[in-house]
Write a protein that holds these residues in place. Structure first.
Motif, PDB file in Angstrom:
ATOM      1  N   LEU A  72     -18.437 -13.129 -10.931  1.00 43.32           N
ATOM      2  CA  LEU A  72     -17.565 -12.858 -12.068  1.00 43.32           C
ATOM      3  C   LEU A  72     -16.121 -12.717 -11.597  1.00 43.32           C
ATOM      4  O   LEU A  72     -15.856 -12.433 -10.430  1.00 43.32           O
ATOM      5  N   ASN A  73     -15.176 -12.886 -12.530  1.00 44.53           N
ATOM      6  CA  ASN A  73     -13.774 -12.772 -12.138  1.00 44.53           C
ATOM      7  C   ASN A  73     -13.406 -11.317 -11.846  1.00 44.53           C
ATOM      8  O   ASN A  73     -14.154 -10.387 -12.148  1.00 44.53           O
ATOM      9  N   PHE A  78     -13.914  -5.324 -11.989  1.00 43.84           N
ATOM     10  CA  PHE A  78     -13.305  -3.998 -11.920  1.00 43.84           C
ATOM     11  C   PHE A  78     -13.529  -3.208 -13.209  1.00 43.84           C
ATOM     12  O   PHE A  78     -13.597  -1.982 -13.187  1.00 43.84           O
ATOM     13  N   THR A  79     -13.640  -3.910 -14.332  1.00 42.38           N
ATOM     14  CA  THR A  79     -13.913  -3.242 -15.601  1.00 42.38           C
ATOM     15  C   THR A  79     -15.303  -2.611 -15.598  1.00 42.38           C
ATOM     16  O   THR A  79     -15.502  -1.510 -16.127  1.00 42.38           O
ATOM     17  N   LEU A  80     -16.262  -3.294 -14.981  1.00 47.44           N
ATOM     18  CA  LEU A  80     -17.654  -2.843 -14.984  1.00 47.44           C
ATOM     19  C   LEU A  80     -17.987  -1.886 -13.837  1.00 47.44           C
ATOM     20  O   LEU A  80     -18.980  -1.154 -13.904  1.00 47.44           O
ATOM     21  N   SER A 105      -6.613 -13.683  -4.647  1.00 45.98           N
ATOM     22  CA  SER A 105      -6.683 -14.664  -5.725  1.00 45.98           C
ATOM     23  C   SER A 105      -5.790 -14.269  -6.898  1.00 45.98           C
ATOM     24  O   SER A 105      -5.120 -15.120  -7.497  1.00 45.98           O
ATOM     25  N   LEU A 106      -5.758 -12.990  -7.230  1.00 44.12           N
ATOM     26  CA  LEU A 106      -4.936 -12.517  -8.347  1.00 44.12           C
ATOM     27  C   LEU A 106      -3.454 -12.743  -8.077  1.00 44.12           C
ATOM     28  O   LEU A 106      -2.705 -13.184  -8.953  1.00 44.12           O
ATOM     29  N   VAL A 107      -3.020 -12.443  -6.870  1.00 42.80           N
ATOM     30  CA  VAL A 107      -1.615 -12.622  -6.503  1.00 42.80           C
ATOM     31  C   VAL A 107      -1.254 -14.102  -6.457  1.00 42.80           C
ATOM     32  O   VAL A 107      -0.110 -14.480  -6.714  1.00 42.80           O
ATOM     33  N   ASP A 108      -2.236 -14.929  -6.172  1.00 48.80           N
ATOM     34  CA  ASP A 108      -2.002 -16.369  -6.070  1.00 48.80           C
ATOM     35  C   ASP A 108      -1.929 -17.035  -7.438  1.00 48.80           C
ATOM     36  O   ASP A 108      -1.734 -18.242  -7.535  1.00 48.80           O
ATOM     37  N   LEU A 114      -3.553 -10.034 -12.762  1.00 45.32           N
ATOM     38  CA  LEU A 114      -3.226  -9.031 -11.746  1.00 45.32           C
ATOM     39  C   LEU A 114      -2.803  -7.721 -12.402  1.00 45.32           C
ATOM     40  O   LEU A 114      -3.287  -6.638 -12.045  1.00 45.32           O
ATOM     41  N   ASN A 115      -1.914  -7.796 -13.367  1.00 43.03           N
ATOM     42  CA  ASN A 115      -1.436  -6.585 -14.035  1.00 43.03           C
ATOM     43  C   ASN A 115      -2.529  -5.911 -14.853  1.00 43.03           C
ATOM     44  O   ASN A 115      -2.599  -4.676 -14.919  1.00 43.03           O
ATOM     45  N   LYS A 116      -3.390  -6.702 -15.470  1.00 34.12           N
ATOM     46  CA  LYS A 116      -4.500  -6.129 -16.235  1.00 34.12           C
ATOM     47  C   LYS A 116      -5.449  -5.366 -15.312  1.00 34.12           C
ATOM     48  O   LYS A 116      -5.933  -4.283 -15.657  1.00 34.12           O
ATOM     49  N   VAL A 117      -5.713  -5.937 -14.143  1.00 33.84           N
ATOM     50  CA  VAL A 117      -6.597  -5.270 -13.180  1.00 33.84           C
ATOM     51  C   VAL A 117      -5.957  -3.974 -12.682  1.00 33.84           C
ATOM     52  O   VAL A 117      -6.618  -2.935 -12.591  1.00 33.84           O
TER      53      VAL A 117
END
Length: 233
Positions: A72-73, A78-80, A105-108, A114-117
């Motif tokens: 999963l992404n 992180f939500t779960l 991967s988020l920074v890329d 990225l901000n949501k995480v």
């Protein structure tokens, strides 16, 4: 299946592997198994990666195993993820390597996810900053200027020369633009400049000055670009 009861969970799963609907059978048998060790092992060896139910398992160790073996992404994982894993540094270290890869991967990307995480797990802000500075760049996706601003606001205490260099590298490269493309980009930035960090606006202004200096355009055309760039700050 009665004969399986005295076998270890590993042996049980090995036998199930011969079935065409192996994953479905495993889910039915282990997702809600009363024994944590059974759920833990299934999170480790589920063929298509751990599913949502496994990441949000009531036991933090199962959640960790599922988090590390899921496809999963990052936002979904992180939500779960079990809250105790996020809050407890002794548990958090068990997802250290996977977390670093996910933030790479988020920074890329364009910084939106990225901000949501980081809204969910701000404790990993330093990991995000480290990956911005030191992570390998894999693609040509530019950071959205507004999202980059939001990230800078979150990471304000980490902003130094190396941070700025890495962040600016994520922004659109003006050197590759022709006159019309540059004008279009500047107009877009000017329209939303109130939402964009001053450092980003100054960076673009400096890059435009360099672009003009190397350009073979007529003086009047250069002046038009220069006046447009001056509206950035």
């Amino acid at each position: 299946m009665e004969e399986l009861f005295n076998l270890t969970y590993k042996d049980e799963v090995e036998i199930l592997k011969d079935e065409d609907d192996f994953e479905a059978l495993g889910d039915e048998k282990y997702l809600n198994h009363p024994d944590m060790e059974a759920r833990l092992y299934w999170a480790f060896c589920r063929p298509n990666g751990s599913c949502e139910a496994q990441i949000k398992d009531i036991d933090p160790l199962v959640s960790i195993m599922a988090f590390n073996h899921s496809k999963l992404n990052a936002l979904k994982r992180f939500t779960l993820l079990h809250k105790e894993v996020i809050e407890n540094p002794n548990l958090r270290v068990k997802i250290k390597n996977r977390t670093r890869m996910l933030f790479r991967s988020l920074v890329d990307d364009d910084f939106k996810e990225l901000n949501k995480v980081l809204d969910i797990v701000p404790v990993f802000l330093e990991v995000a900053v480290d990956q911005l500075k030191n992570g390998r760049k894999w693609n040509d996706i530019f950071a959205d200027e507004i999202e980059a601003t939001i990230f800078m606001q979150k990471a304000e205490k980490f902003i130094d020369d190396s941070f700025k260099e890495a962040l600016f590298f994520k922004l659109k490269d003006l050197r590759e633009l022709d006159q019309e493309e540059l004008k279009e980009h500047l107009e877009e930035i000017i329209e939303k400049k109130e939402k964009i960090h001053t450092l980003i606006l100054k960076h673009y202004k400096n890059e435009v000055d360099k672009w003009i200096e190397k350009s073979n355009l007529h003086l009047l055309q250069k002046m038009t670009i220069k006046k447009l760039a001056e509206k950035l700050i």
